[in-house]
Scaffold this active site. Sequence first.
Site, PDB file in Angstrom:
ATOM      1  N   HIS A 121      74.267  74.875  32.518  1.00  0.00           N
ATOM      2  CA  HIS A 121      73.249  74.892  31.433  1.00  0.00           C
ATOM      3  C   HIS A 121      73.450  74.915  29.965  1.00  0.00           C
ATOM      4  O   HIS A 121      74.625  75.766  30.049  1.00  0.00           O
ATOM      5  CB  HIS A 121      72.583  76.368  32.157  1.00  0.00           C
ATOM      6  N   HIS A 175      63.073  72.754  33.836  1.00  0.00           N
ATOM      7  CA  HIS A 175      64.419  74.277  33.452  1.00  0.00           C
ATOM      8  C   HIS A 175      64.967  74.276  34.053  1.00  0.00           C
ATOM      9  O   HIS A 175      65.773  73.753  33.722  1.00  0.00           O
ATOM     10  CB  HIS A 175      63.778  75.305  32.427  1.00  0.00           C
ATOM     11  N   PHE A 223      65.668  82.315  26.170  1.00  0.00           N
ATOM     12  CA  PHE A 223      65.693  83.767  26.302  1.00  0.00           C
ATOM     13  C   PHE A 223      64.975  84.425  25.068  1.00  0.00           C
ATOM     14  O   PHE A 223      64.683  84.387  24.208  1.00  0.00           O
ATOM     15  CB  PHE A 223      67.172  85.106  25.407  1.00  0.00           C
TER      16      PHE A 223
END
Length: 413
Positions: free
Chosen positions: A340, A303, A399
Amino acid sequence: MQHEVVITGFGIVSSIGMNANDFEKNLLAGVSGVREVRGSLVPDEFPVHYAAWIPRETLPASVLFKDRDPQGVLKSWLMTEQATLQVLKSLESKDKIDAIVYGTADGASYEIVEKVLKEHLPKDFEYESVCSESSLSVIRDLLVQQKFNRIEEKDLICMNSACATGNQTLGIAYQGIQSGRWTRCLVGGVDARCEGSNFLNFFHLGALTTDDVAPEKASRPFAKDRSGFVRGEGAATLVLESRAAAVARGAKILGVVSGYGCTSDAFRLTDGRDDGASVMQAMRMAIADARLKPEDIDYINAHGTSTPLNDRLETLAIKNVFGARAYQTPVSSIKSQIGHSTIAASSIEAVACLIMLKRQMISPTINYNEPDPECDLDYVPNVSRAASITHILSNSFGFGGQNTCLVLSKEQA
């Protein structure tokens, strides 16, 4: 009976390549797509300096919108269109598509979107749902325009699970095809939100870097001097289908979707659990679903956002899942190159993983110049590396602790 699921095509729009060839070349060359935004996207005194954004003028002319020049919210639709047109070249109109599972962050005020839609989309479209479904509707209408079949509403699935979205679209399609519900799907995601208000959202969360460095040096995953992520844009559309369907039409198989894991921390809106337990569980689920062991994984697509907390916790999670093997398993983050792109991030990373499987090369973590004692794995610093790669674990953590992991495997001769 479980059906094996393969990937047979992809289209890509990114800050380092607007097609597969350019993206592959620049990915493996370690090229950065990050550029200055002050004086162009935002005022000169704006607190955020950089983004990996895609200028509107670099997008090819629209097929669906023809001679019109849609702006604003429609930029994501144009990116979706271009990625999907590329992938449709791997199909013929007689190849039935059963479902679309797509991630989109489209959003503007209801009044703006309604006005735009009345100009550009069919009159029978449900305007009430446009803010979450507009990019998906572009793909549906593009299929009809390109003489493919029209897909039933029950098989149109719109996703927004933050940074975990791309992997989740692949995972849902993988499970649908594996179970026999579908035979062939289009999946992916788009994010075109490099603009002032979005920058400010992440800036006030303390997530974006504001360091005064050259743009191409701004994203530094796992390095000691990392200070936050760089906002990015992009779109990727992929074809997933059963192996039987791919073989029947003589399709070239680019990779195999071997495993999928999905967990949710249900912790806080913007943070995952401090102990990384849910992240570890998603990684273990994906590996087990692929009927593999951690030592079978040849590379981890991290990630790797370049935030101090994320990179430390992801490193800790990898150590816990892989044990001593963690130090022998290469890890890298393409967010060092393309920033991102949140909703689109792991769809783009799936394309990158397919390229790495094909080329047997690992793309680098660029800007890795100062090691962090808490991030002490092999992050493939700065330069691509030749490797023998059969199985890739691709991590995506969003998130609110939404965690999705995929195992993508090389097609065996």
